[in-house]
Design a protein around this motif. Structure first.
Motif, short mmCIF file in Angstrom:
data_model
loop_
_atom_site.label_atom_id
_atom_site.label_comp_id
_atom_site.label_asym_id
_atom_site.label_seq_id
_atom_site.Cartn_x
_atom_site.Cartn_y
_atom_site.Cartn_z
N GLY B 41 0.79 -1.23 0.00
CA GLY B 41 0.00 0.00 0.00
C GLY B 41 0.82 1.28 0.00
O GLY B 41 0.25 2.37 0.11
N GLN B 42 2.11 1.16 -0.12
CA GLN B 42 2.96 2.35 -0.10
C GLN B 42 3.71 2.53 -1.41
O GLN B 42 3.64 1.69 -2.30
N HIS B 43 4.42 3.62 -1.50
CA HIS B 43 5.12 3.91 -2.75
C HIS B 43 6.54 3.39 -2.73
O HIS B 43 7.01 2.88 -1.73
N LEU B 44 7.18 3.51 -3.86
CA LEU B 44 8.56 3.06 -3.98
C LEU B 44 9.48 3.88 -3.11
O LEU B 44 9.42 5.11 -3.11
N GLN B 45 10.34 3.21 -2.38
CA GLN B 45 11.33 3.89 -1.56
C GLN B 45 12.70 3.37 -1.91
O GLN B 45 12.87 2.18 -2.14
N LEU B 46 13.66 4.27 -1.94
CA LEU B 46 15.03 3.87 -2.25
C LEU B 46 15.63 3.15 -1.05
O LEU B 46 15.65 3.66 0.06
N LEU B 47 16.13 1.96 -1.31
CA LEU B 47 16.75 1.14 -0.25
C LEU B 47 18.26 1.38 -0.23
O LEU B 47 18.85 1.59 0.82
N LEU B 48 18.85 1.32 -1.38
CA LEU B 48 20.28 1.59 -1.51
C LEU B 48 20.62 1.81 -2.98
O LEU B 48 19.82 1.51 -3.86
N LYS B 49 21.83 2.33 -3.20
CA LYS B 49 22.24 2.59 -4.58
C LYS B 49 23.75 2.43 -4.71
O LYS B 49 24.49 2.58 -3.74
N LEU B 56 30.50 -3.04 -2.35
CA LEU B 56 29.57 -3.47 -1.32
C LEU B 56 28.93 -2.22 -0.72
O LEU B 56 29.61 -1.41 -0.09
N VAL B 57 27.65 -2.06 -0.97
CA VAL B 57 26.97 -0.86 -0.49
C VAL B 57 25.98 -1.22 0.60
O VAL B 57 25.33 -2.26 0.54
N LYS B 58 25.89 -0.35 1.57
CA LYS B 58 24.97 -0.57 2.68
C LYS B 58 23.82 0.41 2.55
O LYS B 58 24.01 1.58 2.22
N GLY B 59 22.63 -0.09 2.80
CA GLY B 59 21.45 0.75 2.71
C GLY B 59 20.76 0.85 4.04
O GLY B 59 21.32 0.55 5.08
N ILE B 60 19.50 1.26 3.96
CA ILE B 60 18.72 1.42 5.18
C ILE B 60 18.24 0.06 5.68
O ILE B 60 18.22 -0.92 4.92
N LYS B 61 17.87 0.00 6.93
CA LYS B 61 17.22 -1.16 7.54
C LYS B 61 18.07 -2.43 7.47
O LYS B 61 17.53 -3.53 7.44
N GLY B 62 19.39 -2.28 7.47
CA GLY B 62 20.26 -3.44 7.53
C GLY B 62 20.49 -4.15 6.20
O GLY B 62 21.10 -5.21 6.16
N PHE B 63 19.99 -3.59 5.11
CA PHE B 63 20.19 -4.19 3.79
C PHE B 63 21.55 -3.79 3.22
O PHE B 63 22.06 -2.71 3.50
#
Lengths: 115, 115
Positions: B41-49, B56-63
Motif C-alpha cells: 500500500g505504499q510507494h517506492l522507496q530507495l533502499l540503496l544505490k 559493497l553498499v549498505k542501505g537502510i534497515k540493515g540491507f
C-alpha cells in the motif's frame, strides 16, 4: 525531507474519458518522469521531461498521453481517452538533474482504474 | 537498451532467516544500480544505490548489496529478516539514454516473512 506528492491517490473513470494525474515534484528538481505499474507487472518508464519539453518517451507513451508543466510546481500526465488497459498505478518521479549519477525520487502513485 | 532480471518472483522466509535476492542486468556502458522497496500500500522507496567505489553498499534497515561487474549482478542481502521486511523489492538500472537518464526496473520480488 522533501517528497514528491501525487493527487489523487485513487481515480476511477469510464473508458473513453480523459483523466489528468497530478504531481508536485521536489522543488529544486529539474527533471520529471512518469512511470506506470500494471497490477502484477514491473514498473515501466513512460516519459521524461525537462525544460518544458519531453526529453524521452517509451513506446507506451502514444498520442493518447501528454505531459505538461502548467505552472512552477505541478507536473501533469493526461490520458486523453482512457482504455481498459490503462488501469495501473502511475508514479511520478523527479531528480535534481539528468546527469548519469543521479537518483530519482518517486511519489506515492495514483491508482487508476478504467471501467 | 538496458534490461534487468530478477529471477525470484516470490520468496517466503521465516523471521531471522538470511535473505539474498538476485538481480542481473545487461547494459554495455556505465550503470548506476538501485534497489527500491515497496511496502504494501505504499510507494517506492530507495533502499540503496551503487554509483561507483566500494562494490559493497549498505542501505537502510540493515540491507546491503554487492555489485559484481564480471557477473553483471547486484544482489540484495540481509543477514536476518524481520516480519516488517515483507514487501516487494525492485532492482533498477539507471543509464544515460539519449543524454538523459532512464531507470529500468526488474519485475520485482515479493518477499513474505513469516513470524
Amino acid at each position: 525531507e522533501p517528497e514528491v506528492t501525487q493527487t489523487p491517490s485513487h481515480q476511477v473513470t469510464q473508458m473513453g474519458q480523459e483523466v489528468i494525474l497530478r504531481c508536485v515534484p521536489i522543488s529544486n528538481h529539474l527533471y520529471f518522469y512518469w512511470y506506470r505499474q500494471i497490477l502484477g507487472q514491473k514498473v515501466e518508464f513512460l516519459v521524461s521531461f525537462y525544460n518544458n519539453e519531453i526529453s524521452e518517451k517509451s513506446e507506451i507513451f502514444d498520442d493518447q498521453f501528454s505531459v505538461e508543466r502548467p505552472d512552477g510546481s505541478n507536473f501533469t500526465l493526461k490520458i486523453r481517452s482512457t482504455k481498459l488497459e490503462d488501469s495501473a498505478m502511475y508514479f511520478c518521479a523527479s531528480s535534481v538533474d539528468g546527469a548519469d549519477q543521479e537518483t530519482q525520487y518517486f511519489g506515492p502513485g495514483t491508482r487508476l482504474l478504467v471501467l | 537498451a538496458q534490461s534487468v532480471s530478477q529471477h525470484n518472483h516470490h520468496v517466503i522466509l521465516s523471521e531471522a532467516a538470511s535473505l539474498e535476492l538476485g538481480c542481473n542486468y545487461s547494459y554495455g556502458g556505465t550503470v548506476n544500480l538501485f534497489w527500491y522497496v515497496q511496502y504494501p500500500g505504499q510507494h517506492l522507496q530507495l533502499l540503496l544505490k551503487y554509483f561507483s567505489g566500494d562494490p559493497l553498499v549498505k542501505g537502510i534497515k540493515g540491507f546491503e548489496a554487492e555489485f559484481i561487474k564480471s557477473k553483471f549482478s547486484f544482489n540484495l542481502r540481509k543477514p536476518s529478516v524481520q516480519w516488517s521486511d515483507t514487501a516487494e523489492y525492485f532492482c533498477a538500472v539507471n543509464a544515460l539514454s539519449g543524454g538523459y537518464q532512464k531507470v529500468t526496473f526488474g519485475t520485482g520480488t515479493k518477499l513474505q516473512v513469516i513470524p
